[in-house]
Design an enzyme around this catalytic site. Sequence first.
Site, PDB file in Angstrom:
ATOM      1  N   CYS A 113      39.204  43.712  15.255  1.00 14.03           N
ATOM      2  CA  CYS A 113      38.548  44.936  15.623  1.00 14.03           C
ATOM      3  C   CYS A 113      37.294  44.699  16.555  1.00 14.03           C
ATOM      4  O   CYS A 113      37.720  44.648  17.736  1.00 14.03           O
ATOM      5  CB  CYS A 113      37.796  45.522  14.096  1.00 14.03           C
ATOM      6  SG  CYS A 113      37.360  47.099  14.514  1.00 14.03           S
ATOM      7  N   HIS A 114      36.137  45.109  16.387  1.00 12.21           N
ATOM      8  CA  HIS A 114      35.264  44.543  17.153  1.00 12.21           C
ATOM      9  C   HIS A 114      34.458  43.346  17.270  1.00 12.21           C
ATOM     10  O   HIS A 114      33.781  43.029  18.036  1.00 12.21           O
ATOM     11  CB  HIS A 114      33.719  45.662  16.849  1.00 12.21           C
ATOM     12  CG  HIS A 114      34.095  47.191  17.165  1.00 12.21           C
ATOM     13  ND1 HIS A 114      34.740  47.921  16.229  1.00 12.21           N
ATOM     14  CD2 HIS A 114      33.831  47.810  18.149  1.00 12.21           C
ATOM     15  CE1 HIS A 114      34.971  49.456  16.877  1.00 12.21           C
ATOM     16  NE2 HIS A 114      34.518  48.962  17.990  1.00 12.21           N
TER      17      HIS A 114
END
Length: 184
Positions: A113-114
């Site tokens: 994800c991030h």
Amino acid sequence: MAALDDRRILVMTTNFGTESDELMKPIAALREAGATVTVAATEPGVVKTLAGDRDPGPEVPVDTTYDQVKASDFDALVLPGGTLNGDQLRADETVQHVTRAFAADAKPVAAICHAPWLLVDAGLAAGRDLTSVPTIRNDLVNAGANWTDQEVVVDEAGGYRLITSRTPDDLDAFNAAIIDALTA
């Protein structure tokens, strides 16, 4: 005997803002495969997770703090995402140092994800094939990474296995890639 009985996995996260599934599902999959999983955070206590970056999720116990861990004590590093978590991880110099140490020791690094934002600040993104949540694509490309929109990307070109994934929807493939890296 389970596939990962002799393996020790470090999960580094912040105490608030980690995407709940991206923390809890890899921990569960790795423990089910027999691994010993250690959760390290900024402070002792718990990780207050979020679902969808906004709704409170379950709390996850913290085993240790960043400053107490050494890459040499573990076989792989897992970095869960979440916007707040990813942004805080990338700015933490201790987390950057530990992540670089895993890479230098040729140990798998897995980020979802991030969390690949951290790879930029740790100097580990350039020249690597990876993926992430699409909103940080430009950051990774500007840092020299080769970004693709796939559920999981495994890159072994840098002397260590770099496993990246996009979102909670890709967790089955992400978890399988981590387990594969540790049984190869």
